[in-house]
Motif scaffolding. Structure first.
Motif, PDB file in Angstrom:
ATOM      1  N   LEU A   1      22.964 -42.470  32.281  1.00  0.00           N
ATOM      2  CA  LEU A   1      23.180 -41.386  33.232  1.00  0.00           C
ATOM      3  C   LEU A   1      24.386 -40.537  32.848  1.00  0.00           C
ATOM      4  CD1 LEU A   1      22.359 -40.005  35.865  1.00  0.00           C
ATOM      5  CD2 LEU A   1      23.844 -41.612  37.061  1.00  0.00           C
ATOM      6  N   SER A   2      25.492 -41.177  32.513  1.00  0.00           N
ATOM      7  CA  SER A   2      26.675 -40.405  32.151  1.00  0.00           C
ATOM      8  C   SER A   2      26.491 -39.686  30.818  1.00  0.00           C
ATOM      9  CB  SER A   2      27.918 -41.291  32.124  1.00  0.00           C
ATOM     10  OG  SER A   2      27.742 -42.382  31.256  1.00  0.00           O
ATOM     11  N   THR A   3      25.697 -40.243  29.915  1.00  0.00           N
ATOM     12  CA  THR A   3      25.400 -39.562  28.658  1.00  0.00           C
ATOM     13  C   THR A   3      24.559 -38.321  28.906  1.00  0.00           C
ATOM     14  OG1 THR A   3      25.543 -41.611  27.424  1.00  0.00           O
ATOM     15  CG2 THR A   3      24.336 -39.834  26.389  1.00  0.00           C
TER      16      THR A   3
ATOM     17  N   TRP B   1      24.088 -56.228  32.861  1.00  0.00           N
ATOM     18  CA  TRP B   1      23.719 -55.497  31.647  1.00  0.00           C
ATOM     19  C   TRP B   1      22.915 -54.249  31.999  1.00  0.00           C
ATOM     20  CZ3 TRP B   1      25.357 -55.166  26.955  1.00  0.00           C
ATOM     21  CH2 TRP B   1      24.554 -54.661  25.940  1.00  0.00           C
ATOM     22  N   GLY B   2      21.984 -54.388  32.898  1.00  0.00           N
ATOM     23  CA  GLY B   2      21.177 -53.240  33.306  1.00  0.00           C
ATOM     24  C   GLY B   2      22.011 -52.179  33.993  1.00  0.00           C
ATOM     25  N   GLY B   3      22.961 -52.602  34.821  1.00  0.00           N
ATOM     26  CA  GLY B   3      23.839 -51.641  35.476  1.00  0.00           C
ATOM     27  C   GLY B   3      24.684 -50.860  34.487  1.00  0.00           C
ATOM     28  N   LEU B   4      25.197 -51.555  33.484  1.00  0.00           N
ATOM     29  CA  LEU B   4      25.991 -50.880  32.462  1.00  0.00           C
ATOM     30  C   LEU B   4      25.145 -49.915  31.646  1.00  0.00           C
ATOM     31  CD1 LEU B   4      28.652 -50.512  30.944  1.00  0.00           C
ATOM     32  CD2 LEU B   4      27.999 -52.442  29.520  1.00  0.00           C
ATOM     33  N   VAL B   5      23.955 -50.332  31.271  1.00  0.00           N
ATOM     34  CA  VAL B   5      23.073 -49.465  30.483  1.00  0.00           C
ATOM     35  C   VAL B   5      22.652 -48.240  31.289  1.00  0.00           C
ATOM     36  CG1 VAL B   5      20.794 -49.335  29.399  1.00  0.00           C
ATOM     37  CG2 VAL B   5      22.267 -51.281  28.941  1.00  0.00           C
ATOM     38  N   LEU B   6      22.295 -48.437  32.547  1.00  0.00           N
ATOM     39  CA  LEU B   6      21.916 -47.289  33.382  1.00  0.00           C
ATOM     40  C   LEU B   6      23.087 -46.330  33.597  1.00  0.00           C
ATOM     41  CD1 LEU B   6      19.599 -48.948  36.046  1.00  0.00           C
ATOM     42  CD2 LEU B   6      18.957 -47.420  34.176  1.00  0.00           C
TER      43      LEU B   6
ATOM     44  N   ARG C   1      25.022 -35.391  19.982  1.00  0.00           N
ATOM     45  CA  ARG C   1      24.660 -36.751  20.395  1.00  0.00           C
ATOM     46  C   ARG C   1      25.861 -37.694  20.310  1.00  0.00           C
ATOM     47  NH1 ARG C   1      19.226 -39.684  18.551  1.00  0.00           N
ATOM     48  NH2 ARG C   1      18.428 -38.011  19.844  1.00  0.00           N
ATOM     49  N   LYS C   2      26.631 -37.591  19.236  1.00  0.00           N
ATOM     50  CA  LYS C   2      27.808 -38.455  19.100  1.00  0.00           C
ATOM     51  C   LYS C   2      28.804 -38.214  20.227  1.00  0.00           C
ATOM     52  CE  LYS C   2      28.902 -37.558  14.790  1.00  0.00           C
ATOM     53  NZ  LYS C   2      29.577 -37.567  13.471  1.00  0.00           N
ATOM     54  N   THR C   3      29.066 -36.961  20.521  1.00  0.00           N
ATOM     55  CA  THR C   3      30.030 -36.636  21.571  1.00  0.00           C
ATOM     56  C   THR C   3      29.528 -37.085  22.943  1.00  0.00           C
ATOM     57  OG1 THR C   3      30.753 -34.732  20.289  1.00  0.00           O
ATOM     58  CG2 THR C   3      31.359 -34.768  22.613  1.00  0.00           C
ATOM     59  N   SER C   4      28.256 -36.849  23.229  1.00  0.00           N
ATOM     60  CA  SER C   4      27.740 -37.241  24.537  1.00  0.00           C
ATOM     61  C   SER C   4      27.700 -38.757  24.688  1.00  0.00           C
ATOM     62  CB  SER C   4      26.361 -36.635  24.789  1.00  0.00           C
ATOM     63  OG  SER C   4      25.413 -37.131  23.890  1.00  0.00           O
ATOM     64  N   TRP C   5      27.397 -39.486  23.622  1.00  0.00           N
ATOM     65  CA  TRP C   5      27.414 -40.946  23.709  1.00  0.00           C
ATOM     66  C   TRP C   5      28.830 -41.472  23.867  1.00  0.00           C
ATOM     67  CZ3 TRP C   5      24.139 -44.413  25.112  1.00  0.00           C
ATOM     68  CH2 TRP C   5      22.785 -44.159  24.974  1.00  0.00           C
TER      69      TRP C   5
ATOM     70  N   THR D   1      32.272 -44.106  27.544  1.00  0.00           N
ATOM     71  CA  THR D   1      33.579 -44.217  28.187  1.00  0.00           C
ATOM     72  C   THR D   1      33.450 -44.128  29.705  1.00  0.00           C
ATOM     73  OG1 THR D   1      34.590 -43.227  26.238  1.00  0.00           O
ATOM     74  CG2 THR D   1      35.902 -43.250  28.256  1.00  0.00           C
ATOM     75  N   ALA D   2      32.666 -43.188  30.177  1.00  0.00           N
ATOM     76  CA  ALA D   2      32.478 -43.042  31.628  1.00  0.00           C
ATOM     77  C   ALA D   2      31.788 -44.270  32.217  1.00  0.00           C
ATOM     78  CB  ALA D   2      31.667 -41.786  31.929  1.00  0.00           C
ATOM     79  N   ALA D   3      30.810 -44.810  31.509  1.00  0.00           N
ATOM     80  CA  ALA D   3      30.115 -45.991  32.023  1.00  0.00           C
ATOM     81  C   ALA D   3      31.048 -47.188  32.128  1.00  0.00           C
ATOM     82  CB  ALA D   3      28.936 -46.334  31.113  1.00  0.00           C
ATOM     83  N   ILE D   4      31.907 -47.360  31.142  1.00  0.00           N
ATOM     84  CA  ILE D   4      32.862 -48.468  31.203  1.00  0.00           C
ATOM     85  C   ILE D   4      33.840 -48.255  32.354  1.00  0.00           C
ATOM     86  CG2 ILE D   4      34.795 -49.551  29.980  1.00  0.00           C
ATOM     87  CD1 ILE D   4      33.115 -49.128  27.400  1.00  0.00           C
ATOM     88  N   LEU D   5      34.303 -47.014  32.520  1.00  0.00           N
ATOM     89  CA  LEU D   5      35.236 -46.728  33.608  1.00  0.00           C
ATOM     90  C   LEU D   5      34.593 -46.904  34.980  1.00  0.00           C
ATOM     91  CD1 LEU D   5      37.103 -43.608  32.185  1.00  0.00           C
ATOM     92  CD2 LEU D   5      37.990 -45.935  32.442  1.00  0.00           C
ATOM     93  N   LEU D   6      33.289 -46.673  35.079  1.00  0.00           N
ATOM     94  CA  LEU D   6      32.592 -46.842  36.357  1.00  0.00           C
ATOM     95  C   LEU D   6      32.236 -48.293  36.643  1.00  0.00           C
ATOM     96  CD1 LEU D   6      30.150 -43.803  36.267  1.00  0.00           C
ATOM     97  CD2 LEU D   6      32.121 -44.103  37.773  1.00  0.00           C
ATOM     98  N   THR D   7      31.829 -49.022  35.622  1.00  0.00           N
ATOM     99  CA  THR D   7      31.343 -50.383  35.859  1.00  0.00           C
ATOM    100  C   THR D   7      32.429 -51.446  35.767  1.00  0.00           C
ATOM    101  OG1 THR D   7      30.681 -50.594  33.539  1.00  0.00           O
ATOM    102  CG2 THR D   7      28.997 -49.865  35.112  1.00  0.00           C
TER     103      THR D   7
END
Length: 114
Positions: free
Chosen positions: A100-102, A91-96, A43-47, A52-58
């Motif tokens: 998804l990336s997790t 906020w919703g876009g970042l959370v989604l 869980r730690k690794t996937s989060w 990181t992927a979500a920040i890089l995408l958004t």
């Protein structure tokens, strides 16, 4: 966004804080203690990978919207373009994106361990 931005900022910050508090309360206090050590590491690794992927995408999308002054989002939302709606969209876009990336990172991790 007009003169309402400063009036809405404390409420938007409170909404963000409340959502983070809910994630901490449910995600850590309740479910974390029930996991074995291997599942905690997974869980730690996937989060970490998912965040990181979500920040890089958004981040590029956010920069695009900031450079344009939010005109694209205001045009997209029309009359519903309030500071709260723009906050919710971001906020919703970042959370989604993070969820998804997790999930993708967790599935890849599980397939790699099999």
């Amino acid at each position: 966004m007009g003169p309402d931005v400063q009036a809405a900022a404390p409420w938007l910050a409170l909404a963000k804080f409340a959502s983070l508090a809910w994630v901490i309360a449910v995600g850590w206090l309740v479910s974390w203690r029930r996991l074995d050590e291997r599942e905690q590491e997974t869980r730690k690794t996937s989060w970490f990978i998912g965040s990181t992927a979500a920040i890089l995408l958004t981040a590029p999308v956010m920069v695009f919207c900031l450079v344009g002054g939010g005109a694209f989002l205001e045009h997209l939302l029309g009359r519903r373009s309030t500071p709260g709606a723009l906050f919710t969209l971001g906020w919703g876009g970042l959370v989604l994106a993070q969820l998804l990336s997790t999930l993708i990172a967790r599935a890849a991790q599980r397939m790699a361990k099999r």
